[in-house]
Design a protein around this motif. Structure first.
Motif, PDB file in Angstrom:
ATOM      1  N   TYR A 433       0.889  -1.306   0.064  1.00  0.00           N
ATOM      2  CA  TYR A 433       0.109  -0.412  -0.377  1.00  0.00           C
ATOM      3  C   TYR A 433       0.955   1.668  -0.409  1.00  0.00           C
ATOM      4  O   TYR A 433       0.445   2.331  -0.506  1.00  0.00           O
ATOM      5  N   ALA A 436       2.162   1.708  -3.379  1.00  0.00           N
ATOM      6  CA  ALA A 436       0.787   2.149  -4.486  1.00  0.00           C
ATOM      7  C   ALA A 436       0.842   3.486  -4.571  1.00  0.00           C
ATOM      8  O   ALA A 436       0.476   4.421  -4.688  1.00  0.00           O
ATOM      9  N   GLU A 437       0.789   3.647  -2.942  1.00  0.00           N
ATOM     10  CA  GLU A 437       0.151   5.460  -2.740  1.00  0.00           C
ATOM     11  C   GLU A 437       0.910   6.301  -3.215  1.00  0.00           C
ATOM     12  O   GLU A 437       0.908   7.717  -3.916  1.00  0.00           O
ATOM     13  N   ASP A 440       0.605   5.152  -8.553  1.00  0.00           N
ATOM     14  CA  ASP A 440      -0.316   4.963  -9.489  1.00  0.00           C
ATOM     15  C   ASP A 440      -1.748   5.091  -8.141  1.00  0.00           C
ATOM     16  O   ASP A 440      -2.166   4.143  -7.508  1.00  0.00           O
ATOM     17  N   ALA A 441      -3.006   5.499  -7.637  1.00  0.00           N
ATOM     18  CA  ALA A 441      -4.128   5.354  -7.550  1.00  0.00           C
ATOM     19  C   ALA A 441      -4.416   4.207  -7.375  1.00  0.00           C
ATOM     20  O   ALA A 441      -5.405   4.183  -7.114  1.00  0.00           O
ATOM     21  N   SER A 442      -4.377   4.057  -8.861  1.00  0.00           N
ATOM     22  CA  SER A 442      -5.349   2.858  -8.821  1.00  0.00           C
ATOM     23  C   SER A 442      -4.368   1.383  -8.763  1.00  0.00           C
ATOM     24  O   SER A 442      -5.056   0.687  -8.763  1.00  0.00           O
ATOM     25  N   PHE A 443      -3.585   1.971  -8.805  1.00  0.00           N
ATOM     26  CA  PHE A 443      -2.912   0.698  -7.936  1.00  0.00           C
ATOM     27  C   PHE A 443      -2.926   0.593  -7.401  1.00  0.00           C
ATOM     28  O   PHE A 443      -3.779  -1.105  -6.143  1.00  0.00           O
ATOM     29  N   GLY A 445      -5.762  -0.071  -5.596  1.00  0.00           N
ATOM     30  CA  GLY A 445      -8.260  -1.107  -5.262  1.00  0.00           C
ATOM     31  C   GLY A 445      -7.222  -2.346  -6.311  1.00  0.00           C
ATOM     32  O   GLY A 445      -7.563  -3.906  -5.800  1.00  0.00           O
ATOM     33  N   ALA A 446      -5.998  -2.344  -6.670  1.00  0.00           N
ATOM     34  CA  ALA A 446      -5.622  -3.768  -7.317  1.00  0.00           C
ATOM     35  C   ALA A 446      -4.585  -4.154  -6.006  1.00  0.00           C
ATOM     36  O   ALA A 446      -5.188  -5.698  -5.837  1.00  0.00           O
TER      37      ALA A 446
END
Length: 531
Positions: A433, A436-437, A440-443, A445-446
């Motif tokens: 996490y 990811a932060e 890319d923000a979409s990452f 969610g993945a």
């Protein structure tokens, strides 16, 4: 015999309402009069003393002797009936349906609760007298609830086509059960005694009320138990003013509806639904509701009707034809008895809580409410098996599935708990996490979706492992389940299923003596007796 107790709330078999009552939750205090503590009875008896007249006492004693006319009275019971004429005598009452051969075990526990409480009060209030009373529910009409008892897992049933109040039903046909019972109880001394009790009760007495009185008297007369049948014209004369109010003012419906709403607002379910008129019409095999429409009183399921004047004339002429339902019976009971306390099961106390406001309106003292003793009888050989399997008796109150799961976790040679793996996995995803932060923000969610998938996978694996260990430990688990089924038939409390005769057959009169000795009605916990 040894005794173990633990809180009712830990059994899983008692409602939140009853557990809250036992724990004295403040929000319930408006629905009863005094708490079931020994200290409450002094004020209760003084209140009742002023409300119960010498004339009422005379009628009560006279009618009790009339009801006992065909039975030999023990000296203890005869003395108690005579004492009811005195202003310093009070009753402790329980009631029960007229179940075939007493029905489930808790019949005994109810009656020993009132016997023991009466003795306790006699010791603490030596200038007063306290009489244990058993109220026969002779005016019930649900035959299917009482026409059988369970014996060694088999249902012993009585087929009878007649209707109306069960207490008035003829005992015809019950002799047909004798061969089956003789085979079940055997040729031993206690088996023969049980068979003679059944035969005497149901072949030598004409009605179910008379048969039940004989049985209860046989079992408890030595303790001075007084048995009363409310289906009595002279006793019902005292109820006329209240029945008249019920017919013309519908007072109970107004008060009970309001109190019931207050209980449901607190999250407690309605136990009994009040009707506009809570009376039945009782006559010649008929017991049907009285319904008023536009000033005319109809007898449900019949063509019979009365004008307002006619039904009041009927009431005053034939009070025995008017039968209180479950919500009005408590008032009738408290009118004709110098009663201090009602002892009942959880379901019974639940509908008493609906009545407090109505009692206040009628100016009849509301009794102390006491939960009856609740008991599990644990045969010694089963206790020894549980000890070998290392299963505490308290664990048997769990559901069968929960019990097998608990035993599997305890006995497995490998740990069936992936908590460490979950914590480790969640820590790894925490780092993802953070990564990811920063990208890319979409990452994000993945990552979350993958974490959920992985955690679900661990849950699935843990369940698979548990299932595999249950297969491995199947023999021991089956033994535990078999013991639980024996002690909790149909996944319910033993006391709600088994008949006392199963235990009397083994222990004889010592069963009754030990129950009398071991049960404490003022100790609000579930009791396990090893015998």
């Amino acid at each position: 015999m040894s005794v173990t107790t633990f809180p009712y709330s830990e059994t899983g078999y008692f409602s939140k309402l009853i557990c809250d009552y036992l724990e004295k939750v403040p929000s319930l205090s408006a629905f009863y009069h005094r708490e079931p503590d020994i200290s409450a009875f002094k004020e209760q008896l003084e209140e009742k003393r002023t409300q119960f007249t010498a004339a009422q006492r005379k009628v009560l004693a006279t009618r009790l002797l009339a009801q006992y006319k065909d039975l030999p009275l023990s000296q203890a019971t005869l003395s108690n009936i005579d004492l009811l004429k005195e202003s310093n005598t009070f009753t402790i009452t329980t009631g029960h349906q007229l179940n075939l051969f007493t029905g489930p075990l808790y019949f005994l526990y109810k009656i020993f609760s009132v016997i023991n409480l009466a003795e306790t009060l006699s010791a603490t209030h030596p200038n007063d007298h306290f009489i244990p009373v058993f109220w026969m529910a002779t005016e019930d009409h649900d035959f299917e609830e009482i026409n059988y008892f369970n014996l060694f897992g088999k249902k012993i049933s009585w087929e009878n086509a007649s209707g109306g109040a069960v207490g008035r039903m003829a005992t015809e046909g019950l002799s047909n059960l004798l061969p089956e019972l003789k085979e079940a109880w055997g040729e031993g001394e206690t088996g023969k005694k049980l068979l003679s009790w059944f035969s005497e009760a149901y072949t030598q007495h004409n009605t179910l009320a008379d048969a039940t009185r004989y049985l209860a008297n046989t079992l408890f007369a030595q303790y001075g138990l007084v048995i009363i049948d409310g289906d009595d014209a002279e006793l019902k004369k005292q109820f006329i003013p209240y029945a008249e109010n019920e017919l013309t003012q519908k007072q109970s419906f107004q008060h009970i509806t309001r109190t019931t709403q207050q209980l449901t607002d607190l999250g407690y379910p309605e136990q009994v639904h009040p009707r506009e008129i809570n009376l039945f019409y009782l006559k010649n095999g008929l017991r049907e509701r009285i319904i008023e429409r536009d000033g005319t009183y109809f007898i449900n399921e019949t063509r019979q009707s009365f004008t307002a004047e006619e039904i009041l004339t009927e009431l005053h002429t034939y009070p025995e034809r008017f039968s209180p339902n479950a919500l009005l019976r408590p008032l009738y009971q408290e009118i004709i008895l110098p009663n201090l306390c009602y002892v009942g099961g959880g379901g019974e106390l639940a509908y008493w809580f609906q009545l407090k406001d109505y009692f206040d309106a009628t100016k009849v003292p509301f009794p102390v409410l006491l939960l009856r003793n609740s008991v599990l009888l644990l045969p010694k050989q089963l206790s020894e098996k549980l000890n070998k399997l290392k299963v505490p008796i308290k664990d048997l109150f769990k559901s069968p599935s929960a019990l097998r799961t608990q035993c599997t976790h305890r006995d497995s040679d490998i740990e069936i708990d992936f908590s460490k793996q979950r914590t480790h996995l969640q820590q790894q995803f925490k780092e993802l996490y953070d990564l990811a932060e920063r990208t890319d923000a979409s990452f994000v969610g993945a990552v979350a979706a993958q974490e959920k998938k992985q955690l679900n996978g661990l849950d699935h694996l843990e369940k698979r492992l548990l299932k595999a260990q249950k297969r491995k430990l199947a023999d021991a688990l089956d033994r535990v389940s078999a013991l639980q089924s024996q002690l909790f038939p149909k996944e319910s409390l033993q006391e709600r299923n088994a008949n006392f005769s199963e235990f009397y057959l083994v222990h004889g009169d010592s069963l009754l003596y030990e129950l009398k000795e071991k049960l404490d009605p003022l100790h609000p916990e579930f009791t396990v007796i090893t015998l």
